[in-house]
Design an enzyme around this catalytic site. Structure first.
Site, mmCIF file in Angstrom:
data_model
loop_
_atom_site.group_PDB
_atom_site.id
_atom_site.type_symbol
_atom_site.label_atom_id
_atom_site.label_comp_id
_atom_site.label_asym_id
_atom_site.label_seq_id
_atom_site.Cartn_x
_atom_site.Cartn_y
_atom_site.Cartn_z
ATOM 1 N N SER A 71 0.787 -1.230 0.000
ATOM 2 C CA SER A 71 0.000 0.000 0.000
ATOM 3 C C SER A 71 0.819 1.280 0.000
ATOM 4 C CB SER A 71 -0.971 0.009 1.185
ATOM 5 O OG SER A 71 -2.062 -0.854 0.930
ATOM 6 N N THR A 215 1.620 3.576 5.267
ATOM 7 C CA THR A 215 1.995 2.214 5.615
ATOM 8 C C THR A 215 1.774 1.270 4.433
ATOM 9 O OG1 THR A 215 -0.235 1.805 6.450
ATOM 10 C CG2 THR A 215 1.438 2.491 8.057
ATOM 11 N N ARG A 259 5.580 -0.730 13.170
ATOM 12 C CA ARG A 259 6.145 0.113 12.113
ATOM 13 C C ARG A 259 6.247 1.570 12.559
ATOM 14 N NH1 ARG A 259 1.929 -1.763 7.585
ATOM 15 N NH2 ARG A 259 0.631 -1.539 9.447
#
Length: 273
Positions: A71, A215, A259
């Protein structure tokens, strides 16, 4: 200072020569290898930070490795949709058709509804961006990926799958260079398109800084059979901009949340947050 030339030289140094510690490619940009392992714990990953003076890299080998963008490709996909007129702006609406895009068990509830460009980017709604890609078409998509010098520019796997489980690959080093060229309007797209995407990428804004990014999560094993997680973006602070890319192996769903945590903790160590 020629930022484009100096950054390109630094990237070439890391990619082709395997430079490791404080290797200065010219008088402006230095490539520096740092160990941020404490922030990753037992998660395998890499972190890259680029500004006008230095390129800081944790795990150089992985930083040079190309992965499927998942993505994070929504950044160029959004730009291309705006440039081609496929999307008119942030409020461009697509209605969710469950016959065309049936809900999968792993979908978040936020995907199973109509979306605008702004909400689809914020919620990372895959079906919306697959429809944009279909409307852009492979011919125009290929032209823009070449113009952007985006990774390996490989569209194999289908126009609505190539960045999800097809042939497209990009390295963390290439991600930060793409973001730099996007931010400084070096991609050959309209200023309006760049500005709209910048506005939609903002994750956090405080009186001290603005953090923007996207992300990504490759649901299929891409690196030694492991799933891959991304966070790419940039930090604006006191008139400076810092481009970053975090790439990790995802072993469980809980790793996905790491993340942002890893990225922010490294930025804190560097004195940027």
């Amino acid at each position: 200072m020629n930022l484009s030339r100096s950054v390109a030289s630094t990237l070439a140094c890391l990619t082709l020569l395997g430079c490791t510690a404080a290797s200065r490619t010219n008088s402006d940009v230095a490539a520096i290898e740092r160990n941020f392992g404490a922030h990753f714990g037992d998660i395998e990953g890499t972190f890259v930070l680029l500004d006008s003076h230095k390129l800081v890299v944790h795990n150089t080998g992985r930083a040079n490795t190309r992965f499927i963008p998942a993505s994070t490709f929504k950044i160029p996909n959004t730009l291309i949709a705006l440039e081609t007129g496929v999307a008119s702006g942030p409020d461009f609406l697509l209605e969710w058709d469950s016959n065309v895009a049936p809900r999968r068990p792993w979908w978040p509830a936020s995907w199973a509804k109509d979306h605008t460009l702004r909400t689809a980017l914020a919620n990372s709604a895959v079906w919306y961006y697959q429809e944009l890609a279909r409307r852009i078409g492979p011919e125009r998509m290929a032209v823009y990926l070449e113009r952007f010098s985006y990774g390996n520019q490989n569209l194999s796997g289908g126009i609505d799958q190539f960045w999800l489980q097809g042939g497209l690959r990009i390295s963390p080093l290439e991600q930060v260079d793409f973001l730099r060229r996007f931010y400084f309007r070096e991609l050959g797209v309209a200023e309006r398109s760049t500005q709209l995407v910048k506005e939609m990428l903002v994750l956090e804004e405080t009186p001290q800084y603005r953090l923007s990014g996207k992300t990504g999560w490759a649901a299929l094993g891409d690196y030694e059979g492991r799933e891959i997680g991304w966070l790419v973006g940039y930090l604006e602070k006191e008139g400076d901009v810092y481009f970053f890319a975090t790439n990790i192996n995802i072993r469980t769903n809980a790793d996905a949340a790491e993340r942002l945590k890893i990225t922010k903790s490294i930025l804190e160590e560097l004195g940027l947050l």
